[in-house]
Design a protein around this motif. Structure first.
Motif, PDB file in Angstrom:
ATOM      1  N   VAL A  49      11.854  79.748  18.485  1.00 40.38           N
ATOM      2  CA  VAL A  49      11.616  79.365  17.085  1.00 40.38           C
ATOM      3  C   VAL A  49      10.104  79.212  16.890  1.00 40.38           C
ATOM      4  N   ASP A  81      25.818  71.369   8.462  1.00 33.35           N
ATOM      5  CA  ASP A  81      24.561  70.629   8.578  1.00 33.35           C
ATOM      6  C   ASP A  81      23.616  71.511   9.381  1.00 33.35           C
ATOM      7  N   LEU A  89      26.366  63.689  10.540  1.00 37.31           N
ATOM      8  CA  LEU A  89      26.696  64.155   9.181  1.00 37.31           C
ATOM      9  C   LEU A  89      27.944  65.034   9.188  1.00 37.31           C
ATOM     10  N   TYR A 104      24.921  73.199  13.165  1.00 39.50           N
ATOM     11  CA  TYR A 104      24.116  74.160  13.928  1.00 39.50           C
ATOM     12  C   TYR A 104      22.941  73.416  14.537  1.00 39.50           C
ATOM     13  N   GLU A 105      22.792  73.585  15.840  1.00 34.33           N
ATOM     14  CA  GLU A 105      21.773  72.815  16.553  1.00 34.33           C
ATOM     15  C   GLU A 105      21.342  73.626  17.780  1.00 34.33           C
ATOM     16  N   LEU A 110      21.689  67.359  22.394  1.00 36.17           N
ATOM     17  CA  LEU A 110      22.279  66.866  21.139  1.00 36.17           C
ATOM     18  C   LEU A 110      23.640  67.496  20.885  1.00 36.17           C
ATOM     19  N   LEU A 149      15.439  68.005   7.062  1.00 37.26           N
ATOM     20  CA  LEU A 149      14.390  68.727   7.789  1.00 37.26           C
ATOM     21  C   LEU A 149      13.025  68.405   7.183  1.00 37.26           C
TER      22      LEU A 149
HETATM   23  C1  LIG Z   1      15.439  65.623  11.491  1.00 37.81           C
HETATM   24  S1  LIG Z   1      16.740  66.046  12.630  1.00 37.81           S
HETATM   25  C2  LIG Z   1      18.186  65.811  11.633  1.00 37.81           C
HETATM   26  C3  LIG Z   1      19.441  65.609  12.453  1.00 37.81           C
HETATM   27  C4  LIG Z   1      20.735  65.424  11.639  1.00 37.81           C
HETATM   28  N1  LIG Z   1      20.893  66.466  10.660  1.00 37.81           N
HETATM   29  C5  LIG Z   1      20.763  64.094  10.967  1.00 37.81           C
HETATM   30  O1  LIG Z   1      20.545  64.067   9.761  1.00 37.81           O
HETATM   31  O2  LIG Z   1      21.000  63.079  11.646  1.00 37.81           O
HETATM   32  C6  LIG Z   1      16.552  67.819  12.659  1.00 37.81           C
HETATM   33  C7  LIG Z   1      17.397  68.491  13.703  1.00 37.81           C
HETATM   34  O3  LIG Z   1      17.290  69.890  13.512  1.00 37.81           O
HETATM   35  C8  LIG Z   1      17.313  70.522  14.767  1.00 37.81           C
HETATM   36  N2  LIG Z   1      16.675  71.814  14.567  1.00 37.81           N
HETATM   37  C9  LIG Z   1      15.378  72.042  14.262  1.00 37.81           C
HETATM   38  N3  LIG Z   1      15.146  73.357  14.134  1.00 37.81           N
HETATM   39  C10 LIG Z   1      16.324  73.986  14.370  1.00 37.81           C
HETATM   40  C11 LIG Z   1      16.714  75.356  14.389  1.00 37.81           C
HETATM   41  N4  LIG Z   1      15.838  76.328  14.151  1.00 37.81           N
HETATM   42  N5  LIG Z   1      18.003  75.639  14.636  1.00 37.81           N
HETATM   43  C12 LIG Z   1      18.904  74.655  14.880  1.00 37.81           C
HETATM   44  N6  LIG Z   1      18.588  73.345  14.890  1.00 37.81           N
HETATM   45  C13 LIG Z   1      17.308  73.006  14.639  1.00 37.81           C
HETATM   46  C14 LIG Z   1      16.548  69.557  15.669  1.00 37.81           C
HETATM   47  O4  LIG Z   1      16.876  69.711  17.032  1.00 37.81           O
HETATM   48  C15 LIG Z   1      16.998  68.213  15.120  1.00 37.81           C
HETATM   49  O5  LIG Z   1      18.101  67.738  15.828  1.00 37.81           O
END
Ligand SMILES: C[S@@+](CC[C@H](N)C(=O)[O-])C[C@H]1O[C@@H](n2cnc3c(N)ncnc32)[C@H](O)[C@@H]1O
Length: 215
Positions: A49, A81, A89, A104-105, A110, A149
């Motif tokens: 990424v 999410d 979520l 998606y993560e 995690l 995000l």
């Molecule tokens: C700010 S956290 C939010 C986590 C969750 N949605 C919540 O609200 O509790 C952002 C998450 O997005 C994941 N993330 C960031 N870029 C990503 C990508 N390109 N594809 C999948 N996940 C991603 C990170 O690992 C992180 O866990």
């Protein structure tokens, strides 16, 4: 690290003293040890990424999750999410009847923690957590999309949503609104505020706006 230790880590990350953003500041201040934790625990799986699109793990608060559910009340259809963190979520969306509910993560820790939490909540096999780059997921069958995000990724995210989401889709954003979009509704104040955007309205506004810049 087992699932319970991961859960403990997630709890600590949610506390003010060691939130994800706080951890970044700590990394700047104290150097290598904190950076090593950040790189090994928070950001594995992100090698492909681009740096400008990488967003670290900062879990939503209980109030933020509740506010998202208010804005998704009465809706149906596939709910996702993007960057699902520890799965909170997605699990809550499923509890509120939103199905299928998918997260998606990229972070494998995690993903493990999410599956553990789903199992603990009795939803094993009912919710899905997929190891996929959110930028590569096709969103054309998604009707409810949640995004917690960073502000820096909002413009490319807006472009992706405009290109892929159906008119009936609703996007719910936490922490930071989409700067060029007018929300359909919003709930909460300060850090807990969340914003809902209905794609049909976003597209109509983009067509009628003088600048015509929907992103
Ligand atoms: C700010 S956290 C939010 C986590 C969750 N949605 C919540 O609200 O509790 C952002 C998450 O997005 C994941 N993330 C960031 N870029 C990503 C990508 N390109 N594809 C999948 N996940 C991603 C990170 O690992 C992180 O866990």
């Amino acid at each position: 690290m087992d699932a319970e230790e991961l859960e403990e880590l997630a709890r600590r990350l949610q506390g003010r003293a060691l939130g994800g953003w706080g951890l970044l500041q700590l990394a700047a201040g104290t150097g290598l040890a904190a950076y090593a934790v950040w790189a090994a625990v928070l950001m594995p799986g992100f090698r492909r990424v681009p740096l400008r699109l990488q967003v670290p793990y900062v879990p939503s608060s209980t109030q933020q999750v509740a506010n998202v559910m208010v804005l998704l009340e009465g809706r149906s259809g596939k709910t996702v999410d993007l960057g699902s963190g520890d799965g909170r979520l997605v699990i809550e969306a499923y509890k509120h009847g939103l199905r299928p509910a998918v997260g998606y993560e990229l972070n494998p820790w995690l993903l493990r923690l999410s599956n553990y939490r789903a199992w603990k909540a009795g939803y094993n096999g009912k919710v899905s957590f997929l190891k996929q780059d959110l930028w590569k997921v096709n969103l054309s069958d998604c009707y409810n999309v949640t995004v917690f995000l960073a502000p820096s990724v909002k413009p490319p995210l807006a472009a992706k949503f405009l290109a892929e989401l159906p008119d009936e889709a609703r996007v719910v954003a936490g922490r930071f609104p989409f700067p060029s979009w007018t929300p359909t509704s919003t709930v909460g104040k300060g850090l807990d505020q969340v914003w809902a955007y209905d794609m049909k309205e976003v597209r109509q506004a983009a067509q009628t706006s003088a600048e015509g810049s929907p992103v």
